[in-house]
Motif scaffolding. Sequence first.
Motif, PDB file in Angstrom:
ATOM      1  N   PRO A   1       0.797  -1.230   0.000  1.00 40.11           N
ATOM      2  CA  PRO A   1       0.000   0.000   0.000  1.00 40.11           C
ATOM      3  C   PRO A   1       0.830   1.283   0.000  1.00 40.11           C
ATOM      4  O   PRO A   1       0.516   2.234  -0.725  1.00 40.11           O
ATOM      5  N   GLU A   2       1.918   1.284   0.774  1.00 38.52           N
ATOM      6  CA  GLU A   2       2.716   2.508   0.859  1.00 38.52           C
ATOM      7  C   GLU A   2       3.387   2.816  -0.480  1.00 38.52           C
ATOM      8  O   GLU A   2       3.366   3.944  -0.966  1.00 38.52           O
ATOM      9  N   THR A   3       3.983   1.783  -1.070  1.00 42.22           N
ATOM     10  CA  THR A   3       4.635   1.949  -2.370  1.00 42.22           C
ATOM     11  C   THR A   3       3.595   2.335  -3.415  1.00 42.22           C
ATOM     12  O   THR A   3       3.851   3.180  -4.267  1.00 42.22           O
ATOM     13  N   THR A   4       2.411   1.702  -3.330  1.00 40.48           N
ATOM     14  CA  THR A   4       1.335   2.034  -4.259  1.00 40.48           C
ATOM     15  C   THR A   4       1.045   3.522  -4.195  1.00 40.48           C
ATOM     16  O   THR A   4       0.972   4.197  -5.228  1.00 40.48           O
ATOM     17  N   ALA A   5       0.928   4.054  -2.977  1.00 38.44           N
ATOM     18  CA  ALA A   5       0.607   5.475  -2.823  1.00 38.44           C
ATOM     19  C   ALA A   5       1.668   6.338  -3.491  1.00 38.44           C
ATOM     20  O   ALA A   5       1.341   7.324  -4.171  1.00 38.44           O
ATOM     21  N   SER A   6       2.956   5.970  -3.353  1.00 35.23           N
ATOM     22  CA  SER A   6       3.997   6.820  -3.929  1.00 35.23           C
ATOM     23  C   SER A   6       3.997   6.727  -5.454  1.00 35.23           C
ATOM     24  O   SER A   6       4.258   7.719  -6.135  1.00 35.23           O
TER      25      SER A   6
END
Lengths: 221, 320
Positions: free
Chosen positions: B167-172
């Motif tokens: 999720p975090e990488t997706t957001a970036s």
Amino acid sequence: MTGVSGNLYWSEISRASLETLAMLGGSLALTILFGLPLGILLFLTSPGQPWASRAASGLLGFAVNLLRAVPFIILLIVMIPLTVLLVGTSLGVLGAIPPLVVGAAPFFARLVETALREVDRSTVQAVQAMGATTRELVLLALLPEALPGIVAGITITAITLVSFTAMAGVVGAGGLGDLAIRFGYQRFQTDVMIVTVVLLLLLVQCLQMMGDRLVRYFSHR
Amino acid sequence: MHRVYKHFGPDQPALAGVDLAVTHGEIFGIIGRSGAGKSTLVRLLNGLERADSGTVIVDGVDMADVSGSALRTLRRRVQMIFQNFGLLSSRTVAQNVALPLRIAGADLAGIDGRVADLLHRVGLIDYAGKYPSQLSGGQKQRVGIARALATAPDILLCDEATSALDPETTASILALIADLNRELGLTIIVITHEMDVVRQLCDRVAVLHNGRVVESGLVSDIFFTPAAQETRALLTDAGADGAMGIAFPGRVVHLALEGEALAEPVLTRIARATGVDFTILASRIGHFRAGSVGQFTLGLSGGDQDAALAALADQGRVRE
Ligand SMILES: Nc1ncnc2c1ncn2[C@@H]1O[C@H](COP(=O)(O)OP(=O)(O)O)[C@@H](O)[C@H]1O
Ligand SMILES: [Mg+2]
């Protein structure tokens, strides 16, 4: 039995070794030369690929399967007229090379095809989506990506060729196989047989080690 | 894209009469479950697949008419990023990014500079000499994006570009894609099965189901008033439909508030005026690309409920 300590045998053995190496080197080079494009064609004409064609892929596949179905010892014999036509003789190192190549190239082509098939589909699509021609796709993407697999295929093919050269010895090609048959089998000189087998084993070991090293060198996965 | 059909076999078509129009400069989402035909649809846009019937027009070009070098030239203007990145494992990061330039026949002298610019753009300049296997998933996708930008395309196709990422990488990555849209004016088509991606990134969305567009429109409209069964199912999966399933004996309404209404005491004011008591059954603030939307599921008891509904409809959108 005087065995391998006699000078005669050592000179025979070193000559036979050189013949085997010459047969292997020559036939491996030609096998790659013919087998690589054939493998690329097998891949490109298969369903879903840029040159997909039922006719071409069926025809190529059949020819390859036919050559692979014929036992090598039979191929050696039926190839004799063609070999004479091509290289002027069916004997010696030179005479062994055409049947070796015809026996090994279809095998190698299948290994190339398999290696190309292993290339990640989305990588292929990405390169196509960049606007690459089929030629660029093959040269810039498929071959470099499949290189470790192709090198592994070359190793397997080289080792198969070693045993083929031994068989070719039976019909007068010379080399270590010939020596093993003439001295070891027909004259019951077991020590000569053992020495040739040990030399062949060393050769196979070396090929496998070199191949594995190269695969590791080229692989960035 | 008009009345587009695509079959792979005699049975169920992969696309069955798709009509879509994507506007220049927008981020358009295409959402649907696995097997809905999303990848097939997006591959029609760069000619990796051809439609059986119907018309596909990309940047003024009818895809049925182009082939050979015209198609390859078009592909440089329509680049694509992939779920599993599609990087060449045998090439370094810089060589991967340089590949489309080499294929486009770019001036060799200019390639290095261009590649460095692109790697700067995605924050990977220090990784130029590394191989893809030495990178994390998010970094690989950044390389994919840099590579897609190399030929300065007008359109970027993203096929499940974040589906393999946490999720975090997706957001970036989504933030990076949004930046590209803003700064370069890229038209972006985002394929996904995740409502969250659509919510954060897209202006408009089409819901694809069994090869048909069952619904399309502004993202916030689709989130609040999903018309199609399939859309509601996707929203429920994402926990985004606001219906948490608390049983309420009286009348239940769904309310969406945007902009200023979110910052005001809307409910208490209406409660005082109409004598209706509101029970909040579920609430959620959704952050859309266009702004924030508050979604509430309310239980109504007592008072003049019709008047309360009318007052709510003045402030936001109401669905029963
Ligand atoms: N190359 C293909 N050959 C045969 N069937 C395919 C092919 N590509 C996709 N399909 C079929 O078409 C349908 C849609 O696939 P796809 O577009 O990949 O869906 P999605 O990307 O939405 O998961 C699926 O039923 C799939 O099995
Ligand atoms: Mg897909």
